[in-house]
Write a protein that holds these residues in place. Sequence first.
Motif, short mmCIF file in Angstrom:
data_model
loop_
_atom_site.label_atom_id
_atom_site.label_comp_id
_atom_site.label_asym_id
_atom_site.label_seq_id
_atom_site.Cartn_x
_atom_site.Cartn_y
_atom_site.Cartn_z
N PRO A 71 1.81 0.46 -6.43
CA PRO A 71 0.51 0.86 -5.86
C PRO A 71 -0.25 -0.30 -5.23
N GLY A 72 -1.25 0.10 -4.45
CA GLY A 72 -2.19 -0.87 -3.89
C GLY A 72 -1.65 -1.69 -2.74
N LYS A 73 -0.58 -1.25 -2.10
CA LYS A 73 0.02 -2.01 -1.01
C LYS A 73 -0.64 -1.67 0.32
N HIS A 74 -0.63 -2.63 1.23
CA HIS A 74 -1.09 -2.42 2.60
C HIS A 74 0.13 -2.43 3.51
N ILE A 75 0.38 -1.34 4.19
CA ILE A 75 1.57 -1.19 5.03
C ILE A 75 1.16 -1.07 6.49
N ALA A 76 1.78 -1.87 7.34
CA ALA A 76 1.57 -1.77 8.79
C ALA A 76 2.61 -0.83 9.39
N VAL A 77 2.16 0.04 10.25
CA VAL A 77 3.05 0.98 10.95
C VAL A 77 2.95 0.69 12.45
N VAL A 78 4.07 0.33 13.06
CA VAL A 78 4.12 0.05 14.49
C VAL A 78 4.91 1.15 15.17
N GLY A 79 4.23 1.97 15.99
CA GLY A 79 4.86 3.08 16.68
C GLY A 79 5.14 2.74 18.14
N GLU A 80 6.30 3.13 18.62
CA GLU A 80 6.69 2.83 19.99
C GLU A 80 5.72 3.43 21.00
N ASP A 81 5.33 4.70 20.80
CA ASP A 81 4.41 5.35 21.73
C ASP A 81 3.89 6.61 21.06
N LEU A 82 2.66 6.62 20.63
CA LEU A 82 2.11 7.75 19.90
C LEU A 82 1.87 8.97 20.77
N ARG A 95 1.60 8.77 6.71
CA ARG A 95 0.23 8.83 6.18
C ARG A 95 0.13 9.78 4.99
N GLU A 96 0.80 10.93 5.09
CA GLU A 96 0.76 11.91 4.01
C GLU A 96 1.38 11.32 2.74
N ALA A 97 2.55 10.69 2.89
CA ALA A 97 3.23 10.13 1.72
C ALA A 97 2.49 8.91 1.17
N ALA A 98 1.93 8.09 2.05
CA ALA A 98 1.21 6.89 1.61
C ALA A 98 -0.01 7.26 0.78
N LYS A 99 -0.67 8.34 1.12
CA LYS A 99 -1.83 8.80 0.35
C LYS A 99 -1.40 9.16 -1.07
N VAL A 100 -0.22 9.78 -1.19
CA VAL A 100 0.28 10.18 -2.50
C VAL A 100 0.67 8.96 -3.33
N ASP A 130 1.91 -5.93 3.35
CA ASP A 130 2.95 -6.06 2.32
C ASP A 130 4.29 -5.53 2.82
N GLY A 131 4.27 -4.66 3.82
CA GLY A 131 5.49 -4.10 4.39
C GLY A 131 5.25 -3.65 5.81
N LEU A 132 6.32 -3.56 6.59
CA LEU A 132 6.24 -3.12 7.99
C LEU A 132 7.15 -1.92 8.20
N LEU A 133 6.58 -0.85 8.73
CA LEU A 133 7.35 0.33 9.12
C LEU A 133 7.36 0.41 10.64
N LEU A 134 8.54 0.48 11.22
CA LEU A 134 8.72 0.61 12.67
C LEU A 134 9.09 2.04 12.98
N MET A 331 10.67 1.92 1.60
CA MET A 331 9.82 0.74 1.50
C MET A 331 9.45 0.47 0.05
N ASN A 332 9.15 1.53 -0.71
CA ASN A 332 8.79 1.36 -2.11
C ASN A 332 9.93 0.71 -2.90
N ARG A 333 11.16 1.08 -2.57
CA ARG A 333 12.32 0.48 -3.23
C ARG A 333 12.41 -1.01 -2.92
N LEU A 334 12.16 -1.37 -1.67
CA LEU A 334 12.22 -2.78 -1.30
C LEU A 334 11.11 -3.57 -1.99
N LEU A 335 9.91 -2.99 -2.06
CA LEU A 335 8.80 -3.67 -2.72
C LEU A 335 9.07 -3.85 -4.21
N ALA A 336 9.88 -2.93 -4.78
CA ALA A 336 10.27 -3.04 -6.18
C ALA A 336 11.54 -3.89 -6.34
N ARG A 337 11.98 -4.49 -5.23
CA ARG A 337 13.18 -5.34 -5.22
C ARG A 337 14.43 -4.57 -5.63
#
Length: 382
Positions: A71-82, A95-100, A130-134, A331-337
């Motif tokens: 919990p408590g992570k800040h994740i950046a999301v970079v979208g090619e073209d919204l 966004r839906e999953a991150a809220k959960v 803390d993590g980057l989602l492309l 991403m959660n798996r990677l953050l948990a190593r």
Amino acid sequence: MKCTLLALACAGMPLVATAAGPPVSLAPGAEPVASNRLASGSLAEAQRVLDAAAKPAAAWNGPRTGPPAQPGKHIAVVGEDLRNGGILGVAQGVREAAKVIGWNVSVFDCGGTVSGRRKALADALAKSPDGLLLIGPDARAIRAGLLPYEGRGVPIVGWHVAPTAGPVAGTPVAMNVSTDPLEVARVTALAAIVQSKGRAGVVVFTDTSLELPKTKANAMADVVRACPGCTLLEIVDVPISKNPEMMPRTTRDLLARHGTRWTHALAINDIYFDYAAPVLTQAGLANDAISMLSAGDGSAAAFLRIKAGTFQSATVAEPLNLHGWQLVDEMNRLLARQPVTGFVFPVHLVTPANIDTDGGDRLMYDPANGYRDIYKRIWQRG
């Protein structure tokens, strides 16, 4: 190697077309040959492939165990073209999953340009995530912009950032979430062939600036080439980001060049048809004069066209919202190593016959297999 109708791809057929240029890649002969040259058994086998792809979503066969939420992570999301419905749909799933799971998410839009990608990556890095989602950019093309993240130990997961699912070799991307792009391409092309009873006159739309679209377009073209009674009229290169200004004129030029020989349009993304369909209507064509089939992504506009019977007859829709949840889980798996799952969701063909199932009533492909509850249980956030 000799291509057959059900082949995924054959070697040595690069894409070099331009939108304004002459036909680039023609099947043998100027006109389609008699359909009886295509064995009825091949069409029957193609139909079986399509029937399997069009079935309702099967029971969940993805991960059921994993690390609890970090919990408590800040994740950046970079979208090619919204502006692209597929990319927007995945971002909404994130966004839906991150809220959960209990994360804060910042979204950065590349706008489909080289300069936009550089700026989005730099702006995202400045937030010290803390993590980057492309979502959508080509991982190898932006590798230089990813190295600072790697240097800081920031894990990276992507969606449609490479031609295949899984880790992206030569980049810091630990997992590319995607359906199988070759299977997506094969199902799309086979649907056109079956619709036409083996006599399709096909134009393929792609974006050669990105590896994934090139891979899908090549695969679709090769399946069409392997159909003896079909004609691959042209492979047309229109950058996804330039669809609004290029597709109307490109569509008019194709109509003038090919006339009634053009019976099927295959595209690597539904967005091409957003700008082609109005031109076909303005030209006075009947809604079934040209059948449009997309090898992704399953946008709301595509669902509306299929429902209305307006040119588009099918889309091989990505489970966009589900993929957003998978991105968060990987991403959660990677953050948990812990290692990523490598899970690849099966291909699904949306047609008028099944469009109201699995989220179609909400203009999206959202498999009714309980994936949200399963991920919640994995994260112990239910």
